[in-house]
Design an enzyme around this catalytic site. Sequence first.
Site, PDB file in Angstrom:
ATOM      1  N   CYS A  82       0.847  -1.200   0.000  1.00 42.64           N
ATOM      2  CA  CYS A  82       0.000   0.000   0.000  1.00 42.64           C
ATOM      3  C   CYS A  82       0.885   1.253   0.000  1.00 42.64           C
ATOM      4  O   CYS A  82       1.487   1.584  -1.011  1.00 42.64           O
ATOM      5  CB  CYS A  82      -0.954  -0.038   1.190  1.00 42.64           C
ATOM      6  N   HIS A  92      -3.413  -5.430   0.178  1.00 41.45           N
ATOM      7  CA  HIS A  92      -2.844  -5.951   1.422  1.00 41.45           C
ATOM      8  C   HIS A  92      -2.879  -7.490   1.405  1.00 41.45           C
ATOM      9  O   HIS A  92      -3.836  -8.094   1.886  1.00 41.45           O
ATOM     10  CB  HIS A  92      -3.631  -5.441   2.626  1.00 41.45           C
ATOM     11  N   GLU A 135      -1.413  -9.559   3.213  1.00 42.93           N
ATOM     12  CA  GLU A 135      -1.307 -10.182   4.537  1.00 42.93           C
ATOM     13  C   GLU A 135      -2.646 -10.654   5.071  1.00 42.93           C
ATOM     14  O   GLU A 135      -2.705 -11.585   5.887  1.00 42.93           O
ATOM     15  CB  GLU A 135      -0.665  -9.205   5.530  1.00 42.93           C
TER      16      GLU A 135
END
Length: 646
Positions: A449, A576, A578
């Site tokens: 990001c 993102h 993750e």
Amino acid sequence: MPPHLPPLSFILILPSSSNLIPHHSHSSILQPLLPTPILIHTQEGKVVKEEMKYVLVTGGVVSGLGKGVTASSIGLLLQACGLRVTSIKIDPYLNKDAGTMSPFEHGEVFVLDDGGEVDLDLGNYERFLDVKLTRDNNITTGKIYQSVIDKERKGDYLGKTVQVVPHITDAIQDWIERVAAIPVDGKEGPPDVCVIELGGTIGDIESMPFIEALGQFSYRVGAGNFCLIHVSLVPVLNVVGEQKTKPTQHSVRGLRSLGLTPNILACRSTTELDTNVKEKLSRFCHVPAENIVTLYDVSNIWHVPLLLRDQKAHEAILKVLDIPCITSKPVLGEWTARAQVCDMLNEPIGIAMVGKYTGLSDSYLSVLKALLHASVACKRKLVINWVSASDLEDATAIENPDVHRAAWDSLKSADGVLVPGGFGDRGVEGKIIAAKYARENNIPYLGICLGMQTAVIEYARSVLGLENANSTEFDQNTKNPCVIFMPEGSKTHMGGTMRLGSRRTYFQVTNSKASQLYGNHKFIDERHRHRYEVNPEMVPQLEKAGLSFTGKDESGQRMQVIELANHPYFIGVQFHPEFKSRPGKPSALFLGLIAAASGQLDVLLKKSVGTKANGFTHVMSAGSPRRYGNGVNGVHSNGNSNGLHV
């Protein structure tokens, strides 16, 4: 449905609203309430009814005992018994969601597929259970009160005085029943068990409406369908060296005075509870000794479900929920192997985490988990070098040269660099410096990001020679805006106005490192949370200078992935990754970072394993007081982390 009863057909029966079910004893009003949906299936000519089962997890004495890990572990344990499980997190704060809260206040904001900005504990649920939750799986006071006020404004209450009881408490119960029936595991039909975690501590003022509602709810769903597990603290005083039960006694007494009686006690302590301590708790808390389990400090949180299994917590839960037909033992062989392998890792791999919120590791919880999944898959012990981005800047060199020197030492000693997302201009120049260091010194780099945006800004400044290149987030009047505000964004309202949730990214080339790591798929779906994006008007000159935009959205105007072809591993992504990393299925880009930092990337790319890794993965303690453990064998933290292990 449980595997022991393979259904031939299903009928969802909703009893008539003419059935009058009384509210909690505090209310003398009788109103029609819709009972929990009853699933009826036929097998061998017999009709079997099964109702939704609920497990409530509460906490007492102090906050930060690890209710989220406990709730996740309970869900995993029941899932390992063959049941389909969903989860709900109740947060008593007045915010509508977690999206507008500072990471320093509440840890990271976890983003769901549907764009919901929720509490970080829902990330634990998704990782442990490998499910996809919805925004409604996170209940807040703000959501409940807003729904009730909206109904009042529309006249749905027909002129009645709107009160906490019954209107707020009914809204809470209705919300729980509705969301519990939503399948989250990709299968059809409602789950078998819903694990509910009540945030905060018993006795908190803001929790009172939820306590009242849950007391009513236990009566509403009936005996055998509701199990209350109370997580409490049994401290060991160094002066006397014995486990003290009084805090838990007081906590249970307070819980009972509010209309809830625990069926199971989960006691947090540094060591396993002594037999006489269990007997004392049983006597004073009115809980059978076999229903008292110890959650003592372990090397990593993967051992928590194993602690529960070894103490037969699943048998106690199934007995309370009246599911005697589940006779199989929890299947946790792979889980056990991961926990053991993680404890045995000893070859370190250092990753510099260059961020803004390095003082609280929960601010980057999902990033840490994704790094852990990838590092264990690569058979490496992860070492996090926390680097405060602002400490890398020239201003710090003047104001505090020792801090500046220590930050640079941490950055230079790392095998790889990761710049996570964030908001605000503090530390941005430090992140740009970190990206430049990794690019010029061929250090594996992953920017997420804002980490991608700063990499683009750095490239424009250093390679294109545009010294004043910047993001309009930090300099609205910049003459070379590399990053701009999204056209559909709102500059007047903050909550829920970003580009949120799962979005599709199309790879522009097939031989890039990112596309290979994702298994050479034409497109991928990842979760977003951002207000700014790379300026498409500057893309041609950036590409001409060697920066490849290898992933874009369906319109081709939104840049999603950047790469440097002549670099060992330099990738930035607008999304993102993750949030979708799982034990056993590490995120592709995190796996690539760890593999590149440990010299395994070429082998990994040849295998083209995508998000599936050969080897074990692992989820660890995040290091804040909210998590289990007094240290982690598999992962250590260096730098500005207050001495806490990650």
